[in-house]
Design an enzyme around this catalytic site. Structure first.
Site, PDB file in Angstrom:
ATOM      1  N   ASP A  25      62.407 109.048 118.091  1.00 53.19           N
ATOM      2  CA  ASP A  25      63.400 109.151 119.165  1.00 53.19           C
ATOM      3  C   ASP A  25      64.790 108.773 118.625  1.00 53.19           C
ATOM      4  O   ASP A  25      64.969 107.701 118.054  1.00 53.19           O
ATOM      5  CB  ASP A  25      62.970 108.169 120.276  1.00 53.19           C
ATOM      6  CG  ASP A  25      63.817 108.324 121.513  1.00 53.19           C
ATOM      7  OD1 ASP A  25      64.387 109.420 121.704  1.00 53.19           O
ATOM      8  OD2 ASP A  25      63.915 107.342 122.275  1.00 53.19           O
ATOM      9  N   ASP A  34      84.074 108.329 118.306  1.00 52.66           N
ATOM     10  CA  ASP A  34      84.919 108.038 117.148  1.00 52.66           C
ATOM     11  C   ASP A  34      84.625 106.640 116.577  1.00 52.66           C
ATOM     12  O   ASP A  34      84.829 105.631 117.259  1.00 52.66           O
ATOM     13  CB  ASP A  34      86.385 108.142 117.617  1.00 52.66           C
ATOM     14  CG  ASP A  34      87.382 107.935 116.500  1.00 52.66           C
ATOM     15  OD1 ASP A  34      86.967 107.613 115.362  1.00 52.66           O
ATOM     16  OD2 ASP A  34      88.587 108.090 116.766  1.00 52.66           O
ATOM     17  N   ALA A  58      81.763 109.847 107.513  1.00 53.94           N
ATOM     18  CA  ALA A  58      82.642 109.344 106.443  1.00 53.94           C
ATOM     19  C   ALA A  58      83.816 110.288 106.267  1.00 53.94           C
ATOM     20  O   ALA A  58      83.816 111.405 106.791  1.00 53.94           O
ATOM     21  CB  ALA A  58      81.882 109.251 105.116  1.00 53.94           C
ATOM     22  N   THR A  99      78.399 105.590  97.844  1.00 52.95           N
ATOM     23  CA  THR A  99      78.594 106.594  96.792  1.00 52.95           C
ATOM     24  C   THR A  99      78.632 106.014  95.378  1.00 52.95           C
ATOM     25  O   THR A  99      78.989 104.839  95.181  1.00 52.95           O
ATOM     26  CB  THR A  99      79.929 107.328  97.058  1.00 52.95           C
ATOM     27  OG1 THR A  99      80.258 108.161  95.953  1.00 52.95           O
ATOM     28  CG2 THR A  99      81.082 106.357  97.245  1.00 52.95           C
ATOM     29  N   ASP A 100      78.323 106.874  94.414  1.00 52.24           N
ATOM     30  CA  ASP A 100      78.467 106.530  92.994  1.00 52.24           C
ATOM     31  C   ASP A 100      79.937 106.305  92.618  1.00 52.24           C
ATOM     32  O   ASP A 100      80.231 105.683  91.599  1.00 52.24           O
ATOM     33  CB  ASP A 100      77.876 107.648  92.120  1.00 52.24           C
ATOM     34  CG  ASP A 100      78.470 109.019  92.435  1.00 52.24           C
ATOM     35  OD1 ASP A 100      78.891 109.248  93.595  1.00 52.24           O
ATOM     36  OD2 ASP A 100      78.513 109.878  91.533  1.00 52.24           O
ATOM     37  N   TYR A 123      89.075 107.441  97.510  1.00 55.35           N
ATOM     38  CA  TYR A 123      87.783 107.613  98.184  1.00 55.35           C
ATOM     39  C   TYR A 123      86.816 106.497  97.777  1.00 55.35           C
ATOM     40  O   TYR A 123      86.231 105.827  98.634  1.00 55.35           O
ATOM     41  CB  TYR A 123      87.211 108.994  97.833  1.00 55.35           C
ATOM     42  CG  TYR A 123      85.768 109.207  98.241  1.00 55.35           C
ATOM     43  CD1 TYR A 123      85.402 109.393  99.567  1.00 55.35           C
ATOM     44  CD2 TYR A 123      84.748 109.231  97.277  1.00 55.35           C
ATOM     45  CE1 TYR A 123      84.068 109.583  99.934  1.00 55.35           C
ATOM     46  CE2 TYR A 123      83.416 109.423  97.629  1.00 55.35           C
ATOM     47  CZ  TYR A 123      83.088 109.597  98.960  1.00 55.35           C
ATOM     48  OH  TYR A 123      81.767 109.785  99.316  1.00 55.35           O
ATOM     49  N   LYS A 127      85.329 103.515 100.141  1.00 56.57           N
ATOM     50  CA  LYS A 127      83.864 103.398 100.332  1.00 56.57           C
ATOM     51  C   LYS A 127      83.393 102.004  99.891  1.00 56.57           C
ATOM     52  O   LYS A 127      82.533 101.407 100.525  1.00 56.57           O
ATOM     53  CB  LYS A 127      83.125 104.489  99.548  1.00 56.57           C
ATOM     54  CG  LYS A 127      83.316 105.908 100.069  1.00 56.57           C
ATOM     55  CD  LYS A 127      82.712 106.149 101.442  1.00 56.57           C
ATOM     56  CE  LYS A 127      81.209 106.207 101.424  1.00 56.57           C
ATOM     57  NZ  LYS A 127      80.665 106.547 102.777  1.00 56.57           N
ATOM     58  N   TRP A 148      76.501 113.310  94.147  1.00 54.32           N
ATOM     59  CA  TRP A 148      76.412 114.763  93.916  1.00 54.32           C
ATOM     60  C   TRP A 148      75.496 115.430  94.967  1.00 54.32           C
ATOM     61  O   TRP A 148      74.561 116.158  94.631  1.00 54.32           O
ATOM     62  CB  TRP A 148      75.872 115.035  92.518  1.00 54.32           C
ATOM     63  CG  TRP A 148      76.744 114.616  91.373  1.00 54.32           C
ATOM     64  CD1 TRP A 148      77.668 113.605  91.346  1.00 54.32           C
ATOM     65  CD2 TRP A 148      76.769 115.191  90.053  1.00 54.32           C
ATOM     66  NE1 TRP A 148      78.239 113.518  90.107  1.00 54.32           N
ATOM     67  CE2 TRP A 148      77.711 114.478  89.288  1.00 54.32           C
ATOM     68  CE3 TRP A 148      76.072 116.232  89.439  1.00 54.32           C
ATOM     69  CZ2 TRP A 148      77.985 114.779  87.951  1.00 54.32           C
ATOM     70  CZ3 TRP A 148      76.344 116.523  88.109  1.00 54.32           C
ATOM     71  CH2 TRP A 148      77.286 115.805  87.382  1.00 54.32           C
TER      72      TRP A 148
HETATM   73  N1  LIG Z   1      78.924 114.909  99.697  1.00 52.36           N
HETATM   74  C1  LIG Z   1      78.694 114.228  98.567  1.00 52.36           C
HETATM   75  O1  LIG Z   1      78.648 114.782  97.452  1.00 52.36           O
HETATM   76  C2  LIG Z   1      78.440 112.735  98.628  1.00 52.36           C
HETATM   77  C3  LIG Z   1      78.208 112.047  97.424  1.00 52.36           C
HETATM   78  C4  LIG Z   1      77.976 110.671  97.483  1.00 52.36           C
HETATM   79  C5  LIG Z   1      77.960 110.016  98.709  1.00 52.36           C
HETATM   80  N2  LIG Z   1      78.208 110.705  99.847  1.00 52.36           N
HETATM   81  C6  LIG Z   1      78.195 109.976 101.124  1.00 52.36           C
HETATM   82  O2  LIG Z   1      77.142 110.511 101.919  1.00 52.36           O
HETATM   83  C7  LIG Z   1      77.489 110.406 103.306  1.00 52.36           C
HETATM   84  C8  LIG Z   1      77.301 111.755 103.975  1.00 52.36           C
HETATM   85  O3  LIG Z   1      78.172 112.694 103.336  1.00 52.36           O
HETATM   86  P1  LIG Z   1      78.285 114.205 103.835  1.00 52.36           P
HETATM   87  O4  LIG Z   1      78.675 115.007 102.654  1.00 52.36           O
HETATM   88  O5  LIG Z   1      77.099 114.556 104.644  1.00 52.36           O
HETATM   89  O6  LIG Z   1      79.574 114.074 104.789  1.00 52.36           O
HETATM   90  P2  LIG Z   1      80.203 115.182 105.746  1.00 52.36           P
HETATM   91  O7  LIG Z   1      79.465 116.459 105.638  1.00 52.36           O
HETATM   92  O8  LIG Z   1      81.676 115.162 105.483  1.00 52.36           O
HETATM   93  O9  LIG Z   1      79.900 114.590 107.190  1.00 52.36           O
HETATM   94  C9  LIG Z   1      80.607 113.532 107.749  1.00 52.36           C
HETATM   95  C10 LIG Z   1      80.580 113.707 109.265  1.00 52.36           C
HETATM   96  O10 LIG Z   1      81.306 112.622 109.866  1.00 52.36           O
HETATM   97  C11 LIG Z   1      82.105 113.171 110.908  1.00 52.36           C
HETATM   98  N3  LIG Z   1      83.232 112.328 111.243  1.00 52.36           N
HETATM   99  C12 LIG Z   1      84.486 112.368 110.704  1.00 52.36           C
HETATM  100  N4  LIG Z   1      85.280 111.479 111.312  1.00 52.36           N
HETATM  101  C13 LIG Z   1      84.525 110.848 112.246  1.00 52.36           C
HETATM  102  C14 LIG Z   1      84.807 109.835 113.202  1.00 52.36           C
HETATM  103  N5  LIG Z   1      86.018 109.280 113.302  1.00 52.36           N
HETATM  104  N6  LIG Z   1      83.820 109.418 114.023  1.00 52.36           N
HETATM  105  C15 LIG Z   1      82.582 109.986 113.935  1.00 52.36           C
HETATM  106  N7  LIG Z   1      82.254 110.944 113.047  1.00 52.36           N
HETATM  107  C16 LIG Z   1      83.226 111.385 112.219  1.00 52.36           C
HETATM  108  C17 LIG Z   1      82.551 114.489 110.331  1.00 52.36           C
HETATM  109  O11 LIG Z   1      83.085 115.334 111.315  1.00 52.36           O
HETATM  110  P3  LIG Z   1      84.209 116.426 110.872  1.00 52.36           P
HETATM  111  O12 LIG Z   1      83.533 117.313 109.864  1.00 52.36           O
HETATM  112  O13 LIG Z   1      84.547 117.088 112.153  1.00 52.36           O
HETATM  113  O14 LIG Z   1      85.333 115.644 110.253  1.00 52.36           O
HETATM  114  C18 LIG Z   1      81.243 114.999 109.735  1.00 52.36           C
HETATM  115  O15 LIG Z   1      80.450 115.666 110.689  1.00 52.36           O
HETATM  116  C19 LIG Z   1      78.913 109.848 103.330  1.00 52.36           C
HETATM  117  O16 LIG Z   1      78.879 108.460 103.525  1.00 52.36           O
HETATM  118  C20 LIG Z   1      79.460 110.136 101.947  1.00 52.36           C
HETATM  119  O17 LIG Z   1      80.472 109.233 101.570  1.00 52.36           O
HETATM  120  C21 LIG Z   1      78.445 112.047  99.844  1.00 52.36           C
END
Ligand SMILES: NC(=O)c1ccc[n+]([C@@H]2O[C@H](COP(=O)([O-])OP(=O)(O)OC[C@H]3O[C@@H](n4cnc5c(N)ncnc54)[C@H](OP(=O)(O)O)[C@@H]3O)[C@@H](O)[C@H]2O)c1
Length: 294
Positions: A25, A34, A58, A99-100, A123, A127, A148
């Site tokens: 659930d 927000d 994020a 993140t890394d 960034y 983080k 990644w």
């Molecule tokens: N992507 C990578 O390669 C990577 C690598 C290492 C770690 N990470 C970490 O993994 C996690 C997930 O990453 P992801 O790639 O899935 O991120 P993502 O696709 O950018 O998703 C983040 C989500 O948060 C939403 N958001 C933005 N501002 C917000 C707010 N004020 N309140 C509530 N929600 C909000 C975004 O909406 P909008 O799209 O409308 O802004 C989006 O839907 C993050 O913590 C990131 O730092 C990612």
């Protein structure tokens, strides 16, 4: 009930999918609640019995963050602090994704959870500060650092490279940054295991797929599997290696960001998939979004 924040992002969409499959659930919110607004968070939990909060929201635009530091801080530091504070008040546990990029990338062997962090960009710094804010405000937390990341529901390197290889005669990809690609499906699976097991000690964990490669290696494998599956029709596209200096970006990236998986493997008693196998799962699935490679 579980509260999944950032449920429309790349990882959040996959976590939501797997929570549903597991009949757990949950309530999902994204930008509609927000995280930078403590009152909006408090209003959401009213009348709900939240036991876990998973934060997948994020600011993830690594290059844009360099010129947008205040906003990146709001989402990556202030938001997690607000969530951790609220979790503390309502006695909920929190799983927070990091993140890394909290490491500087000068290492030569996989980074363990105990190693010193030293982010080299906005960034990574925001983080890292978000991690600290969670630790300071909530004892019952899991901070999971990944790297990644690619998944079916988001713009990512795999989709981008397939599209590029179908469009151009050659592509240039950096060959001096090493890391481990991570399929969002694997990470979501581990997040759900933490919730199900219930006795995993709180703290910081590293979680990526297994393997140590460069972006150029990754692209060559995407090409190989993509051609085999008919996703890449331009078989003659040449994948040229280049250095980071030849491909300048606003944000510096860690040269070496392989994370040690020993702690999470022992704690969850799991076998983490090899990156090539997970890439294959990603490419072969019906959930692969053909629209994103057009
Ligand atoms: N992507 C990578 O390669 C990577 C690598 C290492 C770690 N990470 C970490 O993994 C996690 C997930 O990453 P992801 O790639 O899935 O991120 P993502 O696709 O950018 O998703 C983040 C989500 O948060 C939403 N958001 C933005 N501002 C917000 C707010 N004020 N309140 C509530 N929600 C909000 C975004 O909406 P909008 O799209 O409308 O802004 C989006 O839907 C993050 O913590 C990131 O730092 C990612």
């Amino acid at each position: 009930m579980i509260w999944l924040i950032g449920c429309k992002g790349m990882l959040g969409t996959e976590v939501a999918r797997q929570l549903t499959i597991n009949k757990i659930d949950f309530a999902g919110t994204d930008i509609d609640v927000d995280i930078t607004n403590p009152q909006a968070l408090a209003d959401f939990v009213k009348g709900k019995q939240i036991t876990y909060i998973i934060n997948c929201s994020a600011y993830t635009a690594v290059d844009k963050a360099e010129s947008d530091a205040d906003f990146a801080k709001k989402l990556n530091e202030d938001g997690p602090r607000n969530i951790a504070n609220l979790a503390n008040q309502i006695h909920a546990k929190m799983i927070h994704i990091s993140t890394d990029y909290v490491f500087d990338g000068t290492g030569k062997t996989p980074y363990t959870e105990e190693m010193s962090i030293a982010p080299i960009g906005v960034y990574g710094k925001t983080k890292a500060d978000g991690e600290a804010a969670v630790r300071q405000n909530l004892k019952e937390h899991y901070i999971i650092r990944t790297a990644w990341l690619y998944g079916w529901a988001g713009k990512n390197f795999v989709y981008t490279m397939i599209k590029a290889m179908n469009t151009y005669d050659s592509v240039k990809v950096v060959n001096d940054q090493k890391g481990s690609p991570t399929f969002a499906g694997d990470l979501a699976d581990f997040i759900i295991k933490i919730i199900k097991i219930e006795t995993v000690p709180y703290g910081t964990y590293h979680c990526t797929d297994i393997g140590e490669i460069t972006w150029w290696d990754f692209t060559n494998e995407i090409k190989k599997q993509g051609v085999e599956l008919g996703l890449i029709t331009n078989k003659d596209c040449v994948v040229n290696p280049c250095t980071t200096d030849e491909y300048p970006t606003p944000a510096r990236r860690p040269a070496y960001s392989v994370l040690s998986k020993d702690k999470i493997q022992k704690s969850l008693d799991i076998t983490i998939p090899f990156w090539k196998d997970s890439l294959s799962t990603f490419l072969k699935s019906d959930l692969f979004d053909m629209e994103r490679i057009k």
